[in-house]
Design a protein around this motif. Sequence first.
Motif, PDB file in Angstrom:
ATOM      1  N   TYR A 124      15.592  11.056   3.604  1.00  0.00           N
ATOM      2  CA  TYR A 124      16.134   9.805   3.080  1.00  0.00           C
ATOM      3  C   TYR A 124      17.652   9.896   2.929  1.00  0.00           C
ATOM      4  O   TYR A 124      18.206  10.927   2.551  1.00  0.00           O
ATOM      5  CB  TYR A 124      15.524   9.474   1.720  1.00  0.00           C
ATOM      6  CG  TYR A 124      14.297   8.598   1.808  1.00  0.00           C
ATOM      7  CD1 TYR A 124      14.417   7.226   2.018  1.00  0.00           C
ATOM      8  CD2 TYR A 124      13.019   9.143   1.687  1.00  0.00           C
ATOM      9  CE1 TYR A 124      13.291   6.414   2.097  1.00  0.00           C
ATOM     10  CE2 TYR A 124      11.891   8.341   1.763  1.00  0.00           C
ATOM     11  CZ  TYR A 124      12.038   6.974   1.972  1.00  0.00           C
ATOM     12  OH  TYR A 124      10.930   6.167   2.059  1.00  0.00           O
ATOM     13  N   GLN A 125      18.295   8.749   3.216  1.00  0.00           N
ATOM     14  CA  GLN A 125      19.737   8.627   3.022  1.00  0.00           C
ATOM     15  C   GLN A 125      20.006   7.311   2.305  1.00  0.00           C
ATOM     16  O   GLN A 125      19.368   6.299   2.590  1.00  0.00           O
ATOM     17  CB  GLN A 125      20.462   8.659   4.360  1.00  0.00           C
ATOM     18  CG  GLN A 125      21.978   8.723   4.245  1.00  0.00           C
ATOM     19  CD  GLN A 125      22.646   8.824   5.607  1.00  0.00           C
ATOM     20  OE1 GLN A 125      22.612   7.879   6.390  1.00  0.00           O
ATOM     21  NE2 GLN A 125      23.239   9.975   5.894  1.00  0.00           N
ATOM     22  N   ALA A 126      20.934   7.331   1.346  1.00  0.00           N
ATOM     23  CA  ALA A 126      21.254   6.142   0.554  1.00  0.00           C
ATOM     24  C   ALA A 126      22.715   5.764   0.735  1.00  0.00           C
ATOM     25  O   ALA A 126      23.576   6.625   0.949  1.00  0.00           O
ATOM     26  CB  ALA A 126      20.970   6.399  -0.922  1.00  0.00           C
ATOM     27  N   GLU A 127      22.981   4.455   0.633  1.00  0.00           N
ATOM     28  CA  GLU A 127      24.359   3.970   0.717  1.00  0.00           C
ATOM     29  C   GLU A 127      24.555   2.830  -0.278  1.00  0.00           C
ATOM     30  O   GLU A 127      23.759   1.890  -0.326  1.00  0.00           O
ATOM     31  CB  GLU A 127      24.681   3.477   2.124  1.00  0.00           C
ATOM     32  CG  GLU A 127      26.116   2.986   2.282  1.00  0.00           C
ATOM     33  CD  GLU A 127      26.452   2.572   3.703  1.00  0.00           C
ATOM     34  OE1 GLU A 127      27.622   2.214   3.959  1.00  0.00           O
ATOM     35  OE2 GLU A 127      25.546   2.607   4.558  1.00  0.00           O
TER      36      GLU A 127
ATOM     37  N   LYS B 257       9.440  10.599  -3.924  1.00  0.00           N
ATOM     38  CA  LYS B 257       8.113  10.981  -3.454  1.00  0.00           C
ATOM     39  C   LYS B 257       7.519   9.775  -2.745  1.00  0.00           C
ATOM     40  O   LYS B 257       7.209   8.760  -3.371  1.00  0.00           O
ATOM     41  CB  LYS B 257       7.236  11.416  -4.631  1.00  0.00           C
ATOM     42  CG  LYS B 257       5.925  12.057  -4.218  1.00  0.00           C
ATOM     43  CD  LYS B 257       5.202  12.619  -5.442  1.00  0.00           C
ATOM     44  CE  LYS B 257       3.946  13.372  -5.037  1.00  0.00           C
ATOM     45  NZ  LYS B 257       3.253  13.936  -6.236  1.00  0.00           N
ATOM     46  N   ASP B 258       7.390   9.876  -1.431  1.00  0.00           N
ATOM     47  CA  ASP B 258       6.955   8.761  -0.582  1.00  0.00           C
ATOM     48  C   ASP B 258       5.689   9.192   0.150  1.00  0.00           C
ATOM     49  O   ASP B 258       5.731  10.058   1.033  1.00  0.00           O
ATOM     50  CB  ASP B 258       8.075   8.416   0.400  1.00  0.00           C
ATOM     51  CG  ASP B 258       7.705   7.288   1.352  1.00  0.00           C
ATOM     52  OD1 ASP B 258       6.547   6.844   1.343  1.00  0.00           O
ATOM     53  OD2 ASP B 258       8.589   6.857   2.117  1.00  0.00           O
TER      54      ASP B 258
ATOM     55  N   TYR C 159       7.033  12.458   2.208  1.00  0.00           N
ATOM     56  CA  TYR C 159       8.343  13.016   1.859  1.00  0.00           C
ATOM     57  C   TYR C 159       8.429  13.281   0.363  1.00  0.00           C
ATOM     58  O   TYR C 159       8.007  12.458  -0.456  1.00  0.00           O
ATOM     59  CB  TYR C 159       9.466  12.054   2.268  1.00  0.00           C
ATOM     60  CG  TYR C 159      10.843  12.627   2.018  1.00  0.00           C
ATOM     61  CD1 TYR C 159      11.394  13.554   2.894  1.00  0.00           C
ATOM     62  CD2 TYR C 159      11.584  12.254   0.900  1.00  0.00           C
ATOM     63  CE1 TYR C 159      12.652  14.098   2.661  1.00  0.00           C
ATOM     64  CE2 TYR C 159      12.838  12.789   0.659  1.00  0.00           C
ATOM     65  CZ  TYR C 159      13.368  13.711   1.547  1.00  0.00           C
ATOM     66  OH  TYR C 159      14.611  14.254   1.307  1.00  0.00           O
ATOM     67  N   TYR C 160       9.005  14.423   0.018  1.00  0.00           N
ATOM     68  CA  TYR C 160       9.180  14.820  -1.375  1.00  0.00           C
ATOM     69  C   TYR C 160      10.468  15.625  -1.448  1.00  0.00           C
ATOM     70  O   TYR C 160      10.496  16.815  -1.146  1.00  0.00           O
ATOM     71  CB  TYR C 160       7.982  15.654  -1.818  1.00  0.00           C
ATOM     72  CG  TYR C 160       7.966  16.074  -3.277  1.00  0.00           C
ATOM     73  CD1 TYR C 160       8.342  15.208  -4.295  1.00  0.00           C
ATOM     74  CD2 TYR C 160       7.534  17.351  -3.628  1.00  0.00           C
ATOM     75  CE1 TYR C 160       8.297  15.597  -5.624  1.00  0.00           C
ATOM     76  CE2 TYR C 160       7.471  17.756  -4.955  1.00  0.00           C
ATOM     77  CZ  TYR C 160       7.857  16.875  -5.948  1.00  0.00           C
ATOM     78  OH  TYR C 160       7.805  17.270  -7.274  1.00  0.00           O
TER      79      TYR C 160
ATOM     80  N   GLY D 149       0.785  -1.225   0.000  1.00  0.00           N
ATOM     81  CA  GLY D 149       0.000   0.000   0.000  1.00  0.00           C
ATOM     82  C   GLY D 149       0.816   1.273   0.000  1.00  0.00           C
ATOM     83  O   GLY D 149       0.268   2.381  -0.047  1.00  0.00           O
ATOM     84  N   THR D 150       2.144   1.134   0.054  1.00  0.00           N
ATOM     85  CA  THR D 150       3.029   2.298   0.050  1.00  0.00           C
ATOM     86  C   THR D 150       3.452   2.633  -1.377  1.00  0.00           C
ATOM     87  O   THR D 150       3.976   1.773  -2.088  1.00  0.00           O
ATOM     88  CB  THR D 150       4.293   2.030   0.892  1.00  0.00           C
ATOM     89  OG1 THR D 150       3.912   1.785   2.244  1.00  0.00           O
ATOM     90  CG2 THR D 150       5.240   3.222   0.837  1.00  0.00           C
ATOM     91  N   CYS D 151       3.219   3.866  -1.793  1.00  0.00           N
ATOM     92  CA  CYS D 151       3.610   4.303  -3.136  1.00  0.00           C
ATOM     93  C   CYS D 151       4.910   5.096  -3.048  1.00  0.00           C
ATOM     94  O   CYS D 151       4.996   6.092  -2.323  1.00  0.00           O
ATOM     95  CB  CYS D 151       2.513   5.166  -3.753  1.00  0.00           C
ATOM     96  SG  CYS D 151       2.906   5.733  -5.418  1.00  0.00           S
ATOM     97  N   ILE D 152       5.925   4.635  -3.774  1.00  0.00           N
ATOM     98  CA  ILE D 152       7.222   5.310  -3.794  1.00  0.00           C
ATOM     99  C   ILE D 152       7.592   5.606  -5.245  1.00  0.00           C
ATOM    100  O   ILE D 152       7.619   4.703  -6.080  1.00  0.00           O
ATOM    101  CB  ILE D 152       8.320   4.451  -3.141  1.00  0.00           C
ATOM    102  CG1 ILE D 152       7.952   4.140  -1.687  1.00  0.00           C
ATOM    103  CG2 ILE D 152       9.667   5.167  -3.198  1.00  0.00           C
ATOM    104  CD1 ILE D 152       8.927   3.213  -1.002  1.00  0.00           C
ATOM    105  N   GLU D 153       7.872   6.877  -5.528  1.00  0.00           N
ATOM    106  CA  GLU D 153       8.238   7.292  -6.880  1.00  0.00           C
ATOM    107  C   GLU D 153       9.663   7.839  -6.883  1.00  0.00           C
ATOM    108  O   GLU D 153      10.070   8.565  -5.972  1.00  0.00           O
ATOM    109  CB  GLU D 153       7.277   8.368  -7.388  1.00  0.00           C
ATOM    110  CG  GLU D 153       5.830   7.909  -7.471  1.00  0.00           C
ATOM    111  CD  GLU D 153       4.889   9.021  -7.877  1.00  0.00           C
ATOM    112  OE1 GLU D 153       3.683   8.751  -8.002  1.00  0.00           O
ATOM    113  OE2 GLU D 153       5.358  10.165  -8.067  1.00  0.00           O
TER     114      GLU D 153
END
Length: 267
Positions: free
Chosen positions: A254-257, A176-177, A182-183, A143-147
């Motif tokens: 958000y943070q990415a690794e 976009k979460d 979050y955007y 149900g979570t939409c992540i773009e």
Amino acid sequence: MKIYLISIIILSFCACVNPKNKESKQTINQPVGQVDTLHKTEIVKKEITFSKANGEAVLIGEVIELLDYDLKVIADISNLNGAIVNIKSVSDSLYNQGKDFEGFCKSFWYVEIEIDSIKGIVNGRQVFKIQDLTATEKFTVNGTCIEFLRTDFFGMGVVYQGELMGCSVDQPIIIKDTTNNYYGLVELVENDYSKKASWGSVYSYLELKNDDGGYDTIDTLIVEDSKIKLKIHRGFQEGENESDVVLNFKDGKYQAEYLNFGEVKYE
């Protein structure tokens, strides 16, 4: 009798077709005939034309200056680094063109932006337009939409007027979460793998590359607890590879690794 030569300085810019979306033109006429009494020169000011545009963009830069329509600095808006703004218009002319290839790659279009009560002109190399979503970069999990939205800045890039320029470009993505409301940008943890993904350079944000070196796509997305694991496929001019990236949402961002940068495989 002494003859005084009055030199006329003509400021001109190389006009070009703006590659961004246009709707209509507006002209900003600046006053003509001001005299510099110290050097006895008459200054003829330039005429700047903008084409109306729309869409959203993210501002990125350590020092971001807001200019008026005479291109004079009116405010320091460096605090808006990472902010999403509205695009109002884009200059029809390309500015800051150098004489050599390196200088040409630093050229840009001026962009009129607006956010809340702030409105003015910004160097286009600091304005990254948020592109339309592609079907392959939208995921729905439980149900979570992540773009994942790509961006394109208003500076000289890889291609110009149909010709391959090969200028290096930054290509940060916007997430976009809906669940986390979050955007915005995704901060990138610097390590050896992230440097390889950014062609040997250090960059602060997660990118999906689309340049003359390679093209990135997100093959899979898996949600595990509060983390998101991505498998990013990169196609090179010759060969391809896959890399694993983990995303973590913490403290409202958000943070990415990069966990690895895959070995290039050839057919």
